[in-house]
Design a protein around this motif. Structure first.
Motif, mmCIF file in Angstrom:
data_model
loop_
_atom_site.group_PDB
_atom_site.id
_atom_site.type_symbol
_atom_site.label_atom_id
_atom_site.label_comp_id
_atom_site.label_asym_id
_atom_site.label_seq_id
_atom_site.Cartn_x
_atom_site.Cartn_y
_atom_site.Cartn_z
ATOM 1 N N THR A 3 -22.556 104.165 -53.552
ATOM 2 C CA THR A 3 -23.151 103.526 -54.725
ATOM 3 C C THR A 3 -23.377 102.038 -54.466
ATOM 4 O O THR A 3 -22.477 101.357 -53.969
ATOM 5 N N PRO A 4 -24.551 101.502 -54.812
ATOM 6 C CA PRO A 4 -24.790 100.066 -54.624
ATOM 7 C C PRO A 4 -23.820 99.240 -55.470
ATOM 8 O O PRO A 4 -23.425 99.675 -56.558
ATOM 9 N N PRO A 5 -23.436 98.059 -54.998
ATOM 10 C CA PRO A 5 -22.530 97.221 -55.781
ATOM 11 C C PRO A 5 -23.252 96.632 -56.994
ATOM 12 O O PRO A 5 -24.469 96.460 -56.972
ATOM 13 N N THR A 6 -22.509 96.356 -58.036
ATOM 14 C CA THR A 6 -23.047 95.660 -59.201
ATOM 15 C C THR A 6 -22.111 94.517 -59.544
ATOM 16 O O THR A 6 -20.917 94.547 -59.236
ATOM 17 N N ILE A 7 -22.648 93.495 -60.193
ATOM 18 C CA ILE A 7 -21.869 92.299 -60.531
ATOM 19 C C ILE A 7 -20.660 92.679 -61.377
ATOM 20 O O ILE A 7 -20.760 93.453 -62.323
ATOM 21 N N GLY A 8 -19.506 92.106 -60.987
ATOM 22 C CA GLY A 8 -18.266 92.322 -61.711
ATOM 23 C C GLY A 8 -17.407 93.455 -61.185
ATOM 24 O O GLY A 8 -16.246 93.562 -61.565
ATOM 25 N N ARG A 9 -17.949 94.273 -60.293
ATOM 26 C CA ARG A 9 -17.163 95.380 -59.741
ATOM 27 C C ARG A 9 -16.169 94.859 -58.709
ATOM 28 O O ARG A 9 -16.431 93.890 -58.011
ATOM 29 N N THR A 10 -15.041 95.532 -58.610
ATOM 30 C CA THR A 10 -14.030 95.190 -57.611
ATOM 31 C C THR A 10 -14.197 96.103 -56.407
ATOM 32 O O THR A 10 -14.301 97.320 -56.546
ATOM 33 N N VAL A 11 -14.229 95.483 -55.233
ATOM 34 C CA VAL A 11 -14.326 96.202 -53.964
ATOM 35 C C VAL A 11 -13.195 95.724 -53.059
ATOM 36 O O VAL A 11 -12.449 94.815 -53.423
ATOM 37 N N HIS A 12 -13.077 96.310 -51.892
ATOM 38 C CA HIS A 12 -12.109 95.845 -50.892
ATOM 39 C C HIS A 12 -12.870 95.130 -49.790
ATOM 40 O O HIS A 12 -13.897 95.611 -49.319
ATOM 41 N N TYR A 13 -12.335 93.980 -49.375
ATOM 42 C CA TYR A 13 -12.960 93.177 -48.325
ATOM 43 C C TYR A 13 -12.022 93.064 -47.141
ATOM 44 O O TYR A 13 -10.837 92.745 -47.303
ATOM 45 N N ARG A 14 -12.545 93.302 -45.928
ATOM 46 C CA ARG A 14 -11.745 93.218 -44.705
ATOM 47 C C ARG A 14 -12.059 91.887 -44.017
ATOM 48 O O ARG A 14 -13.173 91.652 -43.561
ATOM 49 N N ALA A 15 -11.063 91.000 -43.974
ATOM 50 C CA ALA A 15 -11.242 89.649 -43.432
ATOM 51 C C ALA A 15 -11.595 89.666 -41.946
ATOM 52 O O ALA A 15 -11.044 90.449 -41.178
ATOM 53 N N SER A 16 -12.504 88.771 -41.575
ATOM 54 C CA SER A 16 -12.862 88.596 -40.162
ATOM 55 C C SER A 16 -11.972 87.508 -39.556
ATOM 56 O O SER A 16 -11.277 86.783 -40.280
ATOM 57 N N ALA A 17 -12.017 87.362 -38.256
ATOM 58 C CA ALA A 17 -11.250 86.313 -37.576
ATOM 59 C C ALA A 17 -11.713 84.940 -38.063
ATOM 60 O O ALA A 17 -10.888 84.048 -38.297
ATOM 61 N N ASP A 18 -13.025 84.748 -38.230
ATOM 62 C CA ASP A 18 -13.554 83.475 -38.714
ATOM 63 C C ASP A 18 -13.079 83.181 -40.137
ATOM 64 O O ASP A 18 -12.714 82.048 -40.454
#
Length: 101
Positions: A3-18
């Motif tokens: 499903t495409p993201p929509t404003i206000g939704r909570t997702v999980h983000y995987r941090a990069s080295a940078d």
């Protein structure tokens, strides 16, 4: 892709080295300058170190293309990280929908 993201939704983000370098630097700078200990209303970046691959909750703040969004990443501390133009995926530097439990 799901499903495409929509404003206000909570997702999980995987941090990069940078991401980790940038977040940890501003937190170390807060300690080095003494800003973290100010009692005059100063807000400093304070929290646990971030490393590549760690997953954090993030709120979608803008949607660009299908699967590409700007995120406010909720860190383990008193600050957030603005992750811009991030794509959906499982690699570092990407977001994905939380797993159902």
């Amino acid at each position: 892709m799901s499903t495409p993201p929509t404003i206000g939704r909570t997702v999980h983000y995987r941090a990069s080295a940078d991401d980790a370098v940038r977040i940890n630097k501003r937190r170390k700078d807060a300690y080095k300058s003494g800003a973290y200990a100010q009692e005059d209303g100063t807000i400093a970046h304070v929290g646990n170190d971030v490393s590549e691959g760690q997953i954090f909750p993030a709120v979608v703040v803008r949607v660009w293309d299908v699967g590409t969004a700007n995120l406010q990443v909720l860190l383990d501390g008193n600050d957030t990280f603005w992750a811009t133009s991030r794509k959906e995926g499982e690699d570092v530097g990407t977001w994905h929908w939380p797993e159902r439990v």
